[in-house]
Design a protein around this motif. Sequence first.
Motif, PDB file in Angstrom:
ATOM      1  N   LEU A   1       4.741   1.110  -8.037  1.00 27.04           N
ATOM      2  CA  LEU A   1       4.894   2.246  -6.998  1.00 27.04           C
ATOM      3  C   LEU A   1       6.135   2.660  -6.642  1.00 27.04           C
ATOM      4  O   LEU A   1       7.096   1.588  -6.415  1.00 27.04           O
ATOM      5  CB  LEU A   1       4.162   1.713  -5.684  1.00 27.04           C
ATOM      6  CG  LEU A   1       4.209   2.971  -4.573  1.00 27.04           C
ATOM      7  CD1 LEU A   1       3.414   4.195  -4.964  1.00 27.04           C
ATOM      8  CD2 LEU A   1       3.632   2.199  -3.425  1.00 27.04           C
TER       9      LEU A   1
ATOM     10  N   ASN B   1       9.028   0.593  -4.934  1.00 30.05           N
ATOM     11  CA  ASN B   1       8.664  -0.207  -3.823  1.00 30.05           C
ATOM     12  C   ASN B   1       8.130  -1.432  -3.729  1.00 30.05           C
ATOM     13  O   ASN B   1       6.874  -1.691  -4.430  1.00 30.05           O
ATOM     14  CB  ASN B   1       7.498   0.684  -2.730  1.00 30.05           C
ATOM     15  CG  ASN B   1       7.858   0.632  -1.405  1.00 30.05           C
ATOM     16  OD1 ASN B   1       8.322  -0.083  -0.945  1.00 30.05           O
ATOM     17  ND2 ASN B   1       7.250   1.730  -0.659  1.00 30.05           N
TER      18      ASN B   1
ATOM     19  N   THR C   1       8.488   5.210  -4.454  1.00 33.31           N
ATOM     20  CA  THR C   1       8.631   6.462  -3.481  1.00 33.31           C
ATOM     21  C   THR C   1       9.961   6.838  -3.346  1.00 33.31           C
ATOM     22  O   THR C   1      10.859   5.965  -3.167  1.00 33.31           O
ATOM     23  CB  THR C   1       8.016   5.814  -2.036  1.00 33.31           C
ATOM     24  OG1 THR C   1       8.698   4.514  -1.826  1.00 33.31           O
ATOM     25  CG2 THR C   1       6.399   5.600  -2.270  1.00 33.31           C
TER      26      THR C   1
ATOM     27  N   ILE D   1      -1.405   5.469   0.176  1.00 35.91           N
ATOM     28  CA  ILE D   1      -0.055   5.296   0.057  1.00 35.91           C
ATOM     29  C   ILE D   1       0.559   6.231   1.074  1.00 35.91           C
ATOM     30  O   ILE D   1       0.099   7.370   0.955  1.00 35.91           O
ATOM     31  CB  ILE D   1       0.542   5.336  -1.393  1.00 35.91           C
ATOM     32  CG1 ILE D   1      -0.313   4.616  -2.207  1.00 35.91           C
ATOM     33  CG2 ILE D   1       1.998   5.220  -1.510  1.00 35.91           C
ATOM     34  CD1 ILE D   1       0.138   5.092  -3.936  1.00 35.91           C
ATOM     35  N   ASN D   2       1.424   5.704   1.850  1.00 33.95           N
ATOM     36  CA  ASN D   2       2.212   6.621   2.984  1.00 33.95           C
ATOM     37  C   ASN D   2       3.559   7.036   2.051  1.00 33.95           C
ATOM     38  O   ASN D   2       4.587   6.402   1.988  1.00 33.95           O
ATOM     39  CB  ASN D   2       2.620   5.943   4.205  1.00 33.95           C
ATOM     40  CG  ASN D   2       1.511   6.209   5.015  1.00 33.95           C
ATOM     41  OD1 ASN D   2       0.688   7.143   5.293  1.00 33.95           O
ATOM     42  ND2 ASN D   2       1.277   4.858   6.009  1.00 33.95           N
TER      43      ASN D   2
HETATM   44  C1  LIG Z   1       7.473   1.449   1.062  1.00 31.61           C
HETATM   45  O1  LIG Z   1       8.470   0.703   1.381  1.00 31.61           O
HETATM   46  C2  LIG Z   1       8.896   1.095   2.862  1.00 31.61           C
HETATM   47  C3  LIG Z   1      10.293   0.531   3.227  1.00 31.61           C
HETATM   48  O2  LIG Z   1      10.407  -0.779   2.618  1.00 31.61           O
HETATM   49  C4  LIG Z   1       7.510   0.763   3.701  1.00 31.61           C
HETATM   50  O3  LIG Z   1       7.860   0.989   5.130  1.00 31.61           O
HETATM   51  C5  LIG Z   1       6.506   1.268   3.255  1.00 31.61           C
HETATM   52  O4  LIG Z   1       5.200   1.140   3.900  1.00 31.61           O
HETATM   53  C6  LIG Z   1       6.119   1.066   1.585  1.00 31.61           C
HETATM   54  N1  LIG Z   1       5.119   1.701   1.206  1.00 31.61           N
HETATM   55  C7  LIG Z   1       4.123   1.324   0.741  1.00 31.61           C
HETATM   56  C8  LIG Z   1       3.034   2.216   0.198  1.00 31.61           C
HETATM   57  O5  LIG Z   1       4.047   0.241   0.148  1.00 31.61           O
END
Ligand SMILES: *[C@@H]1O[C@H](CO)[C@@H](O)[C@H](O)[C@H]1NC(C)=O
Length: 838
Positions: free
Chosen positions: A255, A262, A257, A234-235
């Motif tokens: 999840l 998200n 964030t 996960i970023n």
């Molecule tokens: C979380 O949401 C953001 C923007 O919607 C997106 O860029 C990012 O990739 C998402 N991260 C994950 C882990 O899904």
Amino acid sequence: MLTHRSSSPATLCLSLLGLYFLGLVLSQPTANLSTTWAASSISSVSFGNGSPVGSVKPILLRGNDVPSFACGFVSMLSETSYLFAISIVYTNASQIDQTYTAFPEVVWAANRNNPMVNPTLELTSEGDLILKDGDGPVAWSTNTSGKSVVGLNLTDSGNLVLFDDNNVPVWQSFDHPMDSLVLGQKLTIGQKLVPSVSETNWTAQSLLSLSMTSTGLFAQMDTNPPQVYYPVRINFPNTSNDSNYIEFVNGTLALFTNSTRNGSVFINIPSASLFMRLEYDGHLRAYEFDTAKYQWTVAADILVRDYGDCGYPTVCGQYGICTSNGQCTCPDSNGGTNYFKQTNDRHPNLGCYEEVPLSCDNLQFQSLLELGDLSYFTYSTDPQSTPDLANVTKVNCKDACAKNCSCKAAFYVRGSNIRSDAGSCYLLSEVFSLMNLEQLNNSIGYIKVQNSSNKGGKTNRLGLILGSSLGSLFALIIVIGVIKVSSRKREVVDEADEDHLDQVPGMVMRFTYDSLKVITEDFSKKLGEGGFGSVFEGILKDGSKVAVKRLDGLGHIKKSFLAEVETIGSIHHVNLVTLVGFCTESSHRLLVYEYMPNGSLDKWIFCISSEYALNWQQRRKIIYDIAKGLNYLHEECRRKILHLDIKPQNILLDENFNAKVADFGLSKLIDRDKSQVMTTMRGTPGYLAPEWLSAAITEKVDVYSFGVVVLEIVSARKLFDNSQDSENTYLVGVFRRKAEEGGLSDFIDSHSEDMRLNEAQAVNMLRIAAWCLQGDSTKRPSMSTIVKVLDGLMDVPDDLEYDFSYPPLMKTSAKAPQEEVPYAASTPLLPSVLSGPR
Ligand SMILES: *[C@@H]1O[C@H](CO)[C@@H](O)[C@H](O)[C@H]1NC(C)=O
Ligand SMILES: *[C@@H]1O[C@H](CO)[C@@H](O)[C@H](O)[C@H]1NC(C)=O
Ligand SMILES: *[C@@H]1O[C@H](CO)[C@@H](O)[C@H](O)[C@H]1NC(C)=O
Ligand SMILES: *[C@@H]1O[C@H](CO)[C@@H](O)[C@H](O)[C@H]1NC(C)=O
Ligand SMILES: *[C@@H]1O[C@H](CO)[C@@H](O)[C@H](O)[C@H]1NC(C)=O
Ligand SMILES: *[C@@H]1O[C@H](CO)[C@@H](O)[C@H](O)[C@H]1NC(C)=O
Ligand SMILES: *[C@@H]1O[C@H](CO)[C@@H](O)[C@H](O)[C@H]1NC(C)=O
Ligand SMILES: *[C@@H]1O[C@H](CO)[C@@H](O)[C@H](O)[C@H]1NC(C)=O
Ligand SMILES: *[C@@H]1O[C@H](CO)[C@@H](O)[C@H](O)[C@H]1NC(C)=O
Ligand SMILES: *[C@@H]1O[C@H](CO)[C@@H](O)[C@H](O)[C@H]1NC(C)=O
Ligand SMILES: *[C@@H]1O[C@H](CO)[C@@H](O)[C@H](O)[C@H]1NC(C)=O
Ligand SMILES: *[C@@H]1O[C@H](CO)[C@@H](O)[C@H](O)[C@H]1NC(C)=O
């Protein structure tokens, strides 16, 4: 959920303590300071009449029916050994009902590894919650003394909270998870679930964990470094760790964030699930309550491995080898001297131990057993794992382990480019279950063993196990290596072509025809052939390989050729094959592309040998890559580019099986050339969308072709298979029939066990394909929508047509370069190549 006595102050004070002797009904959901509870003075509710017997001595009780939560002393395995725990119980009319053996289900414990005979819990006047065994010292404490705690509350969701006078939690059991998550519980960065060593042994914790870290959620063995068997990367945004977490909400591990949920879904779980637990076998199981039988049932096994049970690190214990049929063996039980013995002869799944322990003082008596087709969960289940040593030979890999005292085993994984002997090397400091599986035959294991000094220097008898097929493959690699080296003395002539003043900006190089002749050894190594021309392998001056495409019959196109090269050359995306250079000289038109070691996709998906069959994750990733590449062409680059010839032959794979779309932009070139037959219809029959026959062409024609390619990837069947009877020749027709019969799962590649294991995901992929194949092009999704679906951010609509109305062709002006296009009444055009693969 109803709260027990929710209308009353619901508090408990010292004076009420005596009432415990009268019954269980008086357990309250909250408590004030200065209260002491001794196990000996609380009567117990026992469950079941067999063994193991469970019993609960409740202190706080909350809820009605299932789930209700009891916080108190629990004994699971012995009547006299207690944990201070929170457990799920069944209450009937505010009493714990002991009729059902399904309870108690412990979801949290303070002294998990330290059961007590006569525990006493005290909420001190300073606000500390402490646990002692009899008159013993403090064995556990929340360390909240002096932090303005005013009371203790057991919440509806089973969270034990010490709160201050603003009702703000000072300490809560949810922040200290054990092996379980209940509905509503979070796992924030730095937290983890850790199971006990076995179902019956609570005194020790396993090395297994489900850990939330700043890079994602990882099911792993907590060694140093950790050995991951199920990664979810996960970023996270760079915000406070507490605002990044997963939460078990109804039906989903969601999840969050930066405290924002998200996407719609992270990991889906049946919505009746009430708690989930990481268990001693490495499975994360969600449980639901069967109200008909009053029993817990497993609602889902959440972290499903690619390799069945063999993919879990403890399935065969330490050093145990797990085979396809689920057996566990020791590394050398096949004959000769045994270096390993089974820990327990009757239970091979408990693993193996070394007869002579490894000793770094006796390095000279150590050797490495070489075991062919042996692999390990760390790299097999994690395509993004970084090897300890990259681009090394197996000899380097073995040596690296031999010289490193802390290395107990090494794994050499052949690079997927079979033309090179470079591979990846993984070193292990602890060896858990090993895998010997048919679908994982690209790696060799080296297990370090200690010879007792008198048998030192023994030769490596297990080397023979390394299959002869592997041996001959390496011979082939060496031969190819020699050929490669002998063709290195090549030169690139990178000079301007005086014929044309037009310059192509950017990184695209201009080659002379003579230099390309040299690079390709006079066009001697043909990689492929097709309607646009032939493709040859070449090696540039700097040693890098390229693919040189010689376009046929475009000699008279000059300006537009440069214009298109400029367009193609300016497009850069990881999922599009990069144009390195070009040549336009008298009548020669050539394009130089990056070299893709694993060739085109058709070689992999229609390959009969299971040795090279792609697994589900690889297939899914390839589909995802194609979607991203096309999405870029359609929606993200400066000018919308239609590919018009998407098919497996035009999808190329690099050494890591990343897919890249090739030959984009070329259709445009051909279009300008009115002499070609493809002016009215272009592409490859079968991949052509219905509207080619009538309506205007939009990017949705690529979406249709993409859908066809997805069908081919998931079924591992060619679009046209003449070896089948006539009703099964045309894949889209077969798909339509299966869909109408409701048997999409029959359509999945049945030769791949891995595909069968991932059937649910594969079926969903087929629904995406069906969406792309909608006869009405406006009903097809855009490529960006498909990317969103693949990312799990959107669902496929339910109102799909499975008719795909592809009107039978009565006539066509399209002609293959070499042959007539045949057609049959029941199927559309048969596959003949209008434009070729690279
Ligand atoms: C979380 O949401 C953001 C923007 O919607 C997106 O860029 C990012 O990739 C998402 N991260 C994950 C882990 O899904
Ligand atoms: C417990 O606390 C509540 C308020 O939180 C208070 O009303 C009650 O009197 C307290 N009981 C005792 C015994 O201290
Ligand atoms: C709950 O308790 C009542 C009265 O004791 C009993 O009649 C009923 O069967 C119980 N319900 C269940 C589901 O056991
Ligand atoms: C309380 O503090 C002790 C000593 O610092 C520590 O070992 C213990 O884990 C802490 N207890 C909790 C519940 O965090
Ligand atoms: C205790 O938890 C219940 C249920 O979660 C909640 O409604 C109540 O407000 C809490 N009581 C205190 C004193 O925090
Ligand atoms: C529980 O497991 C630990 C660690 O594996 C072991 O030392 C201990 O003897 C086991 N206890 C029982 C009762 O089996
Ligand atoms: C986190 O959320 C806050 C408030 O919603 C917002 O101001 C901040 O920009 C977000 N930070 C990141 C990195 O997304
Ligand atoms: C992340 O945040 C920390 C402190 O909040 C800061 O020191 C660090 O530079 C940030 N890192 C990045 C990549 O922004
Ligand atoms: C989050 O925790 C990680 C370690 O778990 C730490 O390295 C990182 O700095 C923390 N980030 C923030 C923003 O606090
Ligand atoms: C979860 O959601 C389902 C349907 O969405 C519902 O039937 C169920 O009662 C919910 N469970 C809980 C514990 O809220
Ligand atoms: C791998 O090693 C070979 C020879 O040691 C070298 O020529 C090649 O460039 C390396 N490849 C990579 C990707 O590092
Ligand atoms: C020694 O092996 C360990 C694993 O066993 C590895 O983490 C470490 O990097 C190796 N050290 C060297 C110098 O290769």
